[in-house]
Design a protein around this motif. Structure first.
Motif, PDB file in Angstrom:
ATOM      1  N   LEU A   1       5.631   0.933  15.231  1.00 56.55           N
ATOM      2  CA  LEU A   1       6.869   1.343  14.568  1.00 56.55           C
ATOM      3  C   LEU A   1       6.931   2.862  14.438  1.00 56.55           C
ATOM      4  N   ASP A   2       8.110   3.360  14.716  1.00 55.95           N
ATOM      5  CA  ASP A   2       8.418   4.778  14.574  1.00 55.95           C
ATOM      6  C   ASP A   2       9.921   4.869  14.355  1.00 55.95           C
ATOM      7  N   HIS A   3      10.355   5.733  13.475  1.00 58.59           N
ATOM      8  CA  HIS A   3      11.794   5.818  13.189  1.00 58.59           C
ATOM      9  C   HIS A   3      12.597   6.166  14.440  1.00 58.59           C
ATOM     10  N   ASP A   4      12.020   6.949  15.338  1.00 64.77           N
ATOM     11  CA  ASP A   4      12.750   7.351  16.544  1.00 64.77           C
ATOM     12  C   ASP A   4      13.035   6.184  17.479  1.00 64.77           C
ATOM     13  N   LEU A   5      12.350   5.066  17.299  1.00 67.15           N
ATOM     14  CA  LEU A   5      12.646   3.875  18.102  1.00 67.15           C
ATOM     15  C   LEU A   5      14.100   3.456  17.963  1.00 67.15           C
ATOM     16  N   PHE A   6      14.690   3.770  16.816  1.00 65.29           N
ATOM     17  CA  PHE A   6      16.021   3.261  16.487  1.00 65.29           C
ATOM     18  C   PHE A   6      17.100   4.336  16.608  1.00 65.29           C
ATOM     19  N   ASP A   7      16.824   5.352  17.425  1.00 67.61           N
ATOM     20  CA  ASP A   7      17.803   6.437  17.564  1.00 67.61           C
ATOM     21  C   ASP A   7      19.070   5.981  18.279  1.00 67.61           C
ATOM     22  N   HIS A   8      19.024   4.833  18.961  1.00 68.01           N
ATOM     23  CA  HIS A   8      20.230   4.231  19.533  1.00 68.01           C
ATOM     24  C   HIS A   8      20.496   2.875  18.900  1.00 68.01           C
ATOM     25  N   ASP A   9      20.236   2.772  17.602  1.00 67.07           N
ATOM     26  CA  ASP A   9      20.505   1.556  16.833  1.00 67.07           C
ATOM     27  C   ASP A   9      19.432   0.498  17.108  1.00 67.07           C
ATOM     28  N   ALA A  10      19.782  -0.762  16.954  1.00 68.67           N
ATOM     29  CA  ALA A  10      18.810  -1.856  17.027  1.00 68.67           C
ATOM     30  C   ALA A  10      18.284  -2.059  18.438  1.00 68.67           C
ATOM     31  N   LYS A  11      17.059  -2.582  18.501  1.00 67.11           N
ATOM     32  CA  LYS A  11      16.525  -3.108  19.748  1.00 67.11           C
ATOM     33  C   LYS A  11      16.934  -4.577  19.809  1.00 67.11           C
ATOM     34  N   VAL A  12      17.791  -4.932  20.750  1.00 63.89           N
ATOM     35  CA  VAL A  12      18.336  -6.287  20.843  1.00 63.89           C
ATOM     36  C   VAL A  12      17.698  -6.988  22.037  1.00 63.89           C
ATOM     37  N   LEU A  13      16.886  -8.006  21.756  1.00 65.55           N
ATOM     38  CA  LEU A  13      16.172  -8.723  22.802  1.00 65.55           C
ATOM     39  C   LEU A  13      16.895 -10.011  23.152  1.00 65.55           C
TER      40      LEU A  13
ATOM     41  N   ASP B   1       0.857  -1.190   0.000  1.00 67.88           N
ATOM     42  CA  ASP B   1       0.000   0.000   0.000  1.00 67.88           C
ATOM     43  C   ASP B   1       0.888   1.233   0.000  1.00 67.88           C
ATOM     44  N   PRO B   2       1.154   1.803  -1.181  1.00 67.51           N
ATOM     45  CA  PRO B   2       2.079   2.937  -1.265  1.00 67.51           C
ATOM     46  C   PRO B   2       1.605   4.160  -0.487  1.00 67.51           C
ATOM     47  N   ALA B   3       0.306   4.232  -0.172  1.00 70.64           N
ATOM     48  CA  ALA B   3      -0.202   5.374   0.590  1.00 70.64           C
ATOM     49  C   ALA B   3       0.024   5.213   2.089  1.00 70.64           C
ATOM     50  N   ALA B   4       0.406   4.003   2.495  1.00 67.14           N
ATOM     51  CA  ALA B   4       0.614   3.742   3.921  1.00 67.14           C
ATOM     52  C   ALA B   4       1.965   4.308   4.360  1.00 67.14           C
ATOM     53  N   ASP B   5       2.138   4.391   5.672  1.00 71.93           N
ATOM     54  CA  ASP B   5       3.332   4.978   6.255  1.00 71.93           C
ATOM     55  C   ASP B   5       4.008   3.965   7.179  1.00 71.93           C
ATOM     56  N   PHE B   6       5.278   4.187   7.443  1.00 71.29           N
ATOM     57  CA  PHE B   6       6.036   3.365   8.385  1.00 71.29           C
ATOM     58  C   PHE B   6       5.293   3.238   9.712  1.00 71.29           C
ATOM     59  N   THR B   7       4.699   4.336  10.148  1.00 73.21           N
ATOM     60  CA  THR B   7       4.040   4.359  11.459  1.00 73.21           C
ATOM     61  C   THR B   7       2.676   3.667  11.457  1.00 73.21           C
ATOM     62  N   ASP B   8       2.233   3.181  10.298  1.00 74.34           N
ATOM     63  CA  ASP B   8       1.009   2.387  10.243  1.00 74.34           C
ATOM     64  C   ASP B   8       1.249   0.927  10.629  1.00 74.34           C
ATOM     65  N   TYR B   9       2.522   0.587  10.885  1.00 67.87           N
ATOM     66  CA  TYR B   9       2.885  -0.806  11.149  1.00 67.87           C
ATOM     67  C   TYR B   9       3.281  -1.007  12.605  1.00 67.87           C
ATOM     68  N   GLN B  10       3.204  -2.263  13.009  1.00 67.79           N
ATOM     69  CA  GLN B  10       3.565  -2.628  14.369  1.00 67.79           C
ATOM     70  C   GLN B  10       4.287  -3.966  14.365  1.00 67.79           C
ATOM     71  N   VAL B  11       5.037  -4.199  15.443  1.00 66.07           N
ATOM     72  CA  VAL B  11       5.726  -5.473  15.634  1.00 66.07           C
ATOM     73  C   VAL B  11       5.148  -6.121  16.886  1.00 66.07           C
ATOM     74  N   THR B  12       4.632  -7.320  16.709  1.00 70.32           N
ATOM     75  CA  THR B  12       4.105  -8.102  17.827  1.00 70.32           C
ATOM     76  C   THR B  12       5.074  -9.229  18.117  1.00 70.32           C
ATOM     77  N   VAL B  13       5.486  -9.348  19.357  1.00 69.75           N
ATOM     78  CA  VAL B  13       6.425 -10.392  19.757  1.00 69.75           C
ATOM     79  C   VAL B  13       5.674 -11.397  20.628  1.00 69.75           C
ATOM     80  N   SER B  14       5.775 -12.663  20.258  1.00 71.31           N
ATOM     81  CA  SER B  14       5.142 -13.739  21.033  1.00 71.31           C
ATOM     82  C   SER B  14       6.213 -14.731  21.469  1.00 71.31           C
ATOM     83  N   PRO B  15       6.208 -15.129  22.743  1.00 67.81           N
ATOM     84  CA  PRO B  15       5.241 -14.810  23.788  1.00 67.81           C
ATOM     85  C   PRO B  15       5.216 -13.310  24.134  1.00 67.81           C
ATOM     86  N   LYS B  16       4.019 -12.831  24.475  1.00 66.92           N
ATOM     87  CA  LYS B  16       3.873 -11.438  24.893  1.00 66.92           C
ATOM     88  C   LYS B  16       4.320 -11.325  26.344  1.00 66.92           C
ATOM     89  N   GLN B  17       5.441 -10.637  26.563  1.00 67.94           N
ATOM     90  CA  GLN B  17       6.011 -10.555  27.903  1.00 67.94           C
ATOM     91  C   GLN B  17       7.003  -9.396  27.967  1.00 67.94           C
TER      92      GLN B  17
END
Length: 291
Positions: free
Chosen positions: A195-207, A151-167
């Motif tokens: 999702l938001d670009h500012d989430l990555f202002d300190h590089d990757a989120k490493v879980l 969907d070219p009209a969509a934006d990065f911030t229209d997306y989300q990341v779900t991690v399972s198990p949710k914890q």
């Protein structure tokens, strides 16, 4: 370029780096994989070997000798040999040679298999140690996915990341490009991460996953398209380059970490390193479902 195809998906893999470069829906021609626009990041899904992340000063010591190696190692820039190919799977292999030994003195064999079944692509890697001495290494993957999807009209911030198990997960902070394993912090993923670009202002989120089976799903409210990556690894990184407003996100299965902020430079004591005994094998895998 190698091609896998079934009724649903067409997959392309480059023997250079054994890199997954394209996954397209056969009906809609939707491209799921990031297409390596160098404006943002000139790769698709590199394989990380024999290190993950960056070494302090891009060097390490082994058996009293200093070696130079850049971020994520050399496998991503080496030509793999095609060992086996069929319509639904391909096997590629990289082995040590004079050039690799200038960077990494060990003998090794890295075998990668991609298998396509219905809407799922499976990745399996085997590291074999043919030598009479231990093999010290890390391994990782770095697949990037287009955001938005379909969907070219969509934006990065229209997306989300779900991690399972949710914890609540423990997150390894990055100080510059280096891991700060002594100061892990909690990250609440009981709800989807918008999702938001500012989430990555300190590089990757490493879980920290502790090898527990975990699924990361990229999805949106704008359509029904997304991806779900399932892995059982010590760590996973979630990354998009910052401050670039890049239209992709990576889910990165890691069997290793970038050098710790307190690293000594000794590969034998590197954080999250693997020690593979003589004539033994190490296996790693993940699966991606495209919808």
């Amino acid at each position: 370029m190698l091609t896998l195809k079934n009724d649903f998906l067409t997959v392309k893999i480059n023997p250079l780096g054994a890199e997954l470069t394209s996954v397209q829906d056969n009906e809609s021609h939707l491209e799921y994989m990031w297409q390596a626009d160098k404006t943002y990041w000139g790769r698709h899904a590199p394989i990380l070997f024999p290190i993950v992340g960056r070494l302090q000063d891009n060097q390490y010591r082994l058996d009293g000798k200093t070696y130079h190696m850049t971020q994520h190692g050399f496998a991503r820039d080496r030509e793999f040999t095609v060992v086996e190919q069929a319509e639904d799977h391909v096997v590629l292999r990289l082995t040590a040679d004079d050039q690799t030994k200038e960077l990494f003195p060990a003998d090794f064999s890295l075998t990668v298999q991609y298998t396509l079944v219905a809407h799922q692509l499976s990745f399996a890697a085997t590291v074999d140690n043919p030598a009479n001495t231990p093999l010290t290494f890390s391994l990782g993957a770095h697949p990037g996915f287009n955001v938005p999807l379909g969907d070219p009209a969509a934006d990065f911030t229209d997306y989300q990341v779900t991690v399972s198990p949710k914890q609540v997960y423990q997150r390894v902070p990055l100080v510059g490009p280096y891991s700060d394993t002594q100061h892990s912090v909690p990250m609440d993923l009981t709800k989807p991460m918008a999702l938001d670009h500012d989430l990555f202002d300190h590089d990757a989120k490493v879980l920290t996953l502790n090898n527990h089976e975990t699924t990361l799903m990229l999805s949106s409210h704008v359509n029904d398209h997304g991806v779900a990556l399932t892995l059982a690894a010590p760590y996973v990184g979630i990354w998009s380059p910052y401050p670039k407003q890049a239209p992709f996100v990576c889910f990165e299965p890691w069997w290793g970490l970038a050098d710790d902020v307190q690293a000594t430079g000794d590969l034998e004591t590197k954080v999250a390193i693997h020690h593979l005994a003589a004539h033994e094998s190490f296996q790693a895998a993940y699966q991606i479902t495209y919808f």
